[in-house]
Design a protein around this motif. Structure first.
Motif, PDB file in Angstrom:
ATOM      1  N   ARG A   1       0.850  -1.195   0.000  1.00 26.88           N
ATOM      2  CA  ARG A   1       0.000   0.000   0.000  1.00 26.88           C
ATOM      3  C   ARG A   1       0.875   1.229   0.000  1.00 26.88           C
ATOM      4  O   ARG A   1       1.661   1.425   0.926  1.00 26.88           O
ATOM      5  CB  ARG A   1      -0.934  -0.023   1.215  1.00 26.88           C
TER       6      ARG A   1
ATOM      7  N   GLU B   1       3.686   0.326   2.628  1.00 26.51           N
ATOM      8  CA  GLU B   1       3.428  -0.618   3.716  1.00 26.51           C
ATOM      9  C   GLU B   1       3.053  -1.982   3.181  1.00 26.51           C
ATOM     10  O   GLU B   1       2.273  -2.113   2.229  1.00 26.51           O
ATOM     11  CB  GLU B   1       2.292  -0.085   4.599  1.00 26.51           C
TER      12      GLU B   1
ATOM     13  N   ASP C   1       2.114  -5.989   4.881  1.00 20.75           N
ATOM     14  CA  ASP C   1       1.939  -6.774   6.103  1.00 20.75           C
ATOM     15  C   ASP C   1       1.354  -8.115   5.747  1.00 20.75           C
ATOM     16  O   ASP C   1       0.866  -8.327   4.622  1.00 20.75           O
ATOM     17  CB  ASP C   1       1.067  -6.039   7.136  1.00 20.75           C
TER      18      ASP C   1
ATOM     19  N   VAL D   1      -0.823 -10.558   8.304  1.00 24.28           N
ATOM     20  CA  VAL D   1      -1.305 -10.832   9.652  1.00 24.28           C
ATOM     21  C   VAL D   1      -2.348 -11.939   9.585  1.00 24.28           C
ATOM     22  O   VAL D   1      -3.284 -11.856   8.794  1.00 24.28           O
ATOM     23  CB  VAL D   1      -1.919  -9.570  10.305  1.00 24.28           C
TER      24      VAL D   1
ATOM     25  N   SER E   1       4.655  -6.672   9.826  1.00 22.79           N
ATOM     26  CA  SER E   1       4.420  -5.515   8.963  1.00 22.79           C
ATOM     27  C   SER E   1       5.757  -4.825   8.721  1.00 22.79           C
ATOM     28  O   SER E   1       6.631  -4.809   9.596  1.00 22.79           O
ATOM     29  CB  SER E   1       3.413  -4.542   9.576  1.00 22.79           C
TER      30      SER E   1
ATOM     31  N   LEU F   1      -1.108  -3.719  18.073  1.00 21.35           N
ATOM     32  CA  LEU F   1      -1.277  -3.127  16.754  1.00 21.35           C
ATOM     33  C   LEU F   1      -1.764  -1.694  16.881  1.00 21.35           C
ATOM     34  O   LEU F   1      -1.504  -0.864  16.047  1.00 21.35           O
ATOM     35  CB  LEU F   1      -2.278  -3.957  15.935  1.00 21.35           C
TER      36      LEU F   1
ATOM     37  N   VAL G   1       1.598   0.492  19.241  1.00 25.78           N
ATOM     38  CA  VAL G   1       3.036   0.578  18.971  1.00 25.78           C
ATOM     39  C   VAL G   1       3.356   2.032  18.600  1.00 25.78           C
ATOM     40  O   VAL G   1       2.641   2.655  17.824  1.00 25.78           O
ATOM     41  CB  VAL G   1       3.445  -0.409  17.855  1.00 25.78           C
TER      42      VAL G   1
ATOM     43  N   VAL H   1      -8.450  -6.113  10.840  1.00 25.63           N
ATOM     44  CA  VAL H   1      -7.315  -5.189  10.901  1.00 25.63           C
ATOM     45  C   VAL H   1      -7.319  -4.290   9.678  1.00 25.63           C
ATOM     46  O   VAL H   1      -7.591  -4.730   8.559  1.00 25.63           O
ATOM     47  CB  VAL H   1      -5.983  -5.978  10.967  1.00 25.63           C
TER      48      VAL H   1
ATOM     49  N   ARG I   1      -5.380  -0.262   8.248  1.00 27.97           N
ATOM     50  CA  ARG I   1      -4.144   0.512   8.326  1.00 27.97           C
ATOM     51  C   ARG I   1      -4.478   1.987   8.431  1.00 27.97           C
ATOM     52  O   ARG I   1      -5.128   2.530   7.541  1.00 27.97           O
ATOM     53  CB  ARG I   1      -3.270   0.230   7.103  1.00 27.97           C
TER      54      ARG I   1
ATOM     55  N   VAL J   1       2.071   5.014   8.470  1.00 21.74           N
ATOM     56  CA  VAL J   1       1.002   4.032   8.304  1.00 21.74           C
ATOM     57  C   VAL J   1       1.229   2.927   9.317  1.00 21.74           C
ATOM     58  O   VAL J   1       2.364   2.502   9.541  1.00 21.74           O
ATOM     59  CB  VAL J   1       0.968   3.496   6.855  1.00 21.74           C
ATOM     60  N   LEU J   2       0.143   2.506   9.948  1.00 23.63           N
ATOM     61  CA  LEU J   2       0.257   1.531  11.028  1.00 23.63           C
ATOM     62  C   LEU J   2      -0.940   0.581  10.986  1.00 23.63           C
ATOM     63  O   LEU J   2      -2.081   1.031  10.951  1.00 23.63           O
ATOM     64  CB  LEU J   2       0.277   2.267  12.368  1.00 23.63           C
ATOM     65  N   PRO J   3      -0.687  -0.719  10.957  1.00 20.84           N
ATOM     66  CA  PRO J   3      -1.819  -1.654  11.033  1.00 20.84           C
ATOM     67  C   PRO J   3      -2.417  -1.641  12.437  1.00 20.84           C
ATOM     68  O   PRO J   3      -1.673  -1.622  13.422  1.00 20.84           O
ATOM     69  CB  PRO J   3      -1.190  -3.027  10.743  1.00 20.84           C
ATOM     70  N   VAL J   4      -3.727  -1.588  12.487  1.00 24.86           N
ATOM     71  CA  VAL J   4      -4.418  -1.590  13.780  1.00 24.86           C
ATOM     72  C   VAL J   4      -5.694  -2.430  13.674  1.00 24.86           C
ATOM     73  O   VAL J   4      -6.311  -2.493  12.611  1.00 24.86           O
ATOM     74  CB  VAL J   4      -4.804  -0.161  14.241  1.00 24.86           C
ATOM     75  N   ASN J   5      -6.084  -3.030  14.783  1.00 25.53           N
ATOM     76  CA  ASN J   5      -7.400  -3.672  14.777  1.00 25.53           C
ATOM     77  C   ASN J   5      -8.450  -2.606  15.053  1.00 25.53           C
ATOM     78  O   ASN J   5      -8.165  -1.565  15.645  1.00 25.53           O
ATOM     79  CB  ASN J   5      -7.474  -4.823  15.783  1.00 25.53           C
TER      80      ASN J   5
ATOM     81  N   GLU K   1      -7.384   2.406   5.783  1.00 22.00           N
ATOM     82  CA  GLU K   1      -7.497   1.518   4.622  1.00 22.00           C
ATOM     83  C   GLU K   1      -7.674   0.077   5.060  1.00 22.00           C
ATOM     84  O   GLU K   1      -7.016  -0.406   5.975  1.00 22.00           O
ATOM     85  CB  GLU K   1      -6.232   1.638   3.760  1.00 22.00           C
TER      86      GLU K   1
ATOM     87  N   ASP L   1      -8.306  -3.863   3.067  1.00 19.95           N
ATOM     88  CA  ASP L   1      -8.429  -4.566   1.795  1.00 19.95           C
ATOM     89  C   ASP L   1      -8.399  -6.058   2.054  1.00 19.95           C
ATOM     90  O   ASP L   1      -8.036  -6.513   3.140  1.00 19.95           O
ATOM     91  CB  ASP L   1      -7.326  -4.149   0.809  1.00 19.95           C
TER      92      ASP L   1
END
Lengths: 149, 149
Positions: A26, A72, A74, A76, A85, A144, A147, B24, B26, B37-41, B72, B74
């Motif tokens: 992404r 980015e 990842d 997961v 990630s 997640l 961090v 999850v 981002r 950019v950070l993956p998060v739930n 985002e 996907d």
């Protein structure tokens, strides 16, 4: 980053190795002064630069040429609550050098449906940050979301 | 967007329905003047707002509070070369209203390992854009890289 937060920092080479295992990432950039993000397929160049192939004149090419962007990737597994990630942050530019374009047309990402005119976008691997999520229900969610480095 | 580019635009409700099927996403924001950019739930609120739960005082909370961010999600099957992506763009804010915090503590996203002090971040669904990728090797790659609206 919080102590015991379930993440393991990845070294640059390890991060790039993981990144190379997924076909799509992404690209994060600014468009009309707003944050923008778009999934794109990519390959990594020998030096870890991210290579995209897009249509000449596309909005993406205009938006990211000579801009600092983040890319980015990842992977997961929500069931196992484990994964990783990786983010590459660096200057993006449309590749203009003829020799480089020729090289990338042989070794770079493939467009499965080439546009009439295509360009390669190269994202310099200025900063490569990666984390492996150490599985475990008790750590996954909050990490997640918290961090912070 | 290019004609015949293999994407189908998703309506807002359809996009939000798909978004709700993944755990999850981002969050895309600016940190130290750089794209981050950070993956998060996450979960979705009744109105389509994106809800995150993070540690009070986390860098993420500081960075996105009262900022416009993109979120985002996907789900792309590289083997089938099909999938979808949805982006919510809107103002993010740490939830401060006590009644709202109480409601979200019951109905919002769960931290599987709660931090000592937590906050909810709400991203207003100002703009919801989504696309379904119509499968097919001949369209997948270039579309992801050239969709331009």
């Amino acid at each position: 980053m919080y102590p015991h937060d379930g993440f393991r920092e990845l070294g640059r080479q390890e991060a790039l190795r993981l990144m190379a295992t997924v076909p799509v990432g992404r690209i994060v950039y600014t468009r009309r002064a707003m944050p923008a993000v778009l999934p794109v397929n990519f390959t990594l160049d020998r030096d870890g630069a991210v290579l995209l192939r897009t249509a000449a004149g596309s909005a993406l090419a205009h938006a990211v040429d000579r801009a600092v962007v983040a890319f980015e990737t990842d992977d997961v597994d929500a069931a196992r609550q484990a994964g990783w990630s990786v983010v590459v942050t660096g200057a993006a530019a449309v590749v203009t050098d003829p020799a480089e374009r020729e090289r990338l047309s042989r070794t770079g990402p493939v467009s499965w449906a080439p546009a009439r005119r295509e360009v390669f976008i190269r994202i310099e691997p200025g900063l490569v940050t990666g984390r492996e999520l150490v599985g475990g229900r008790t750590l996954y969610g909050v990490d997640l979301a918290t961090v912070d480095d």
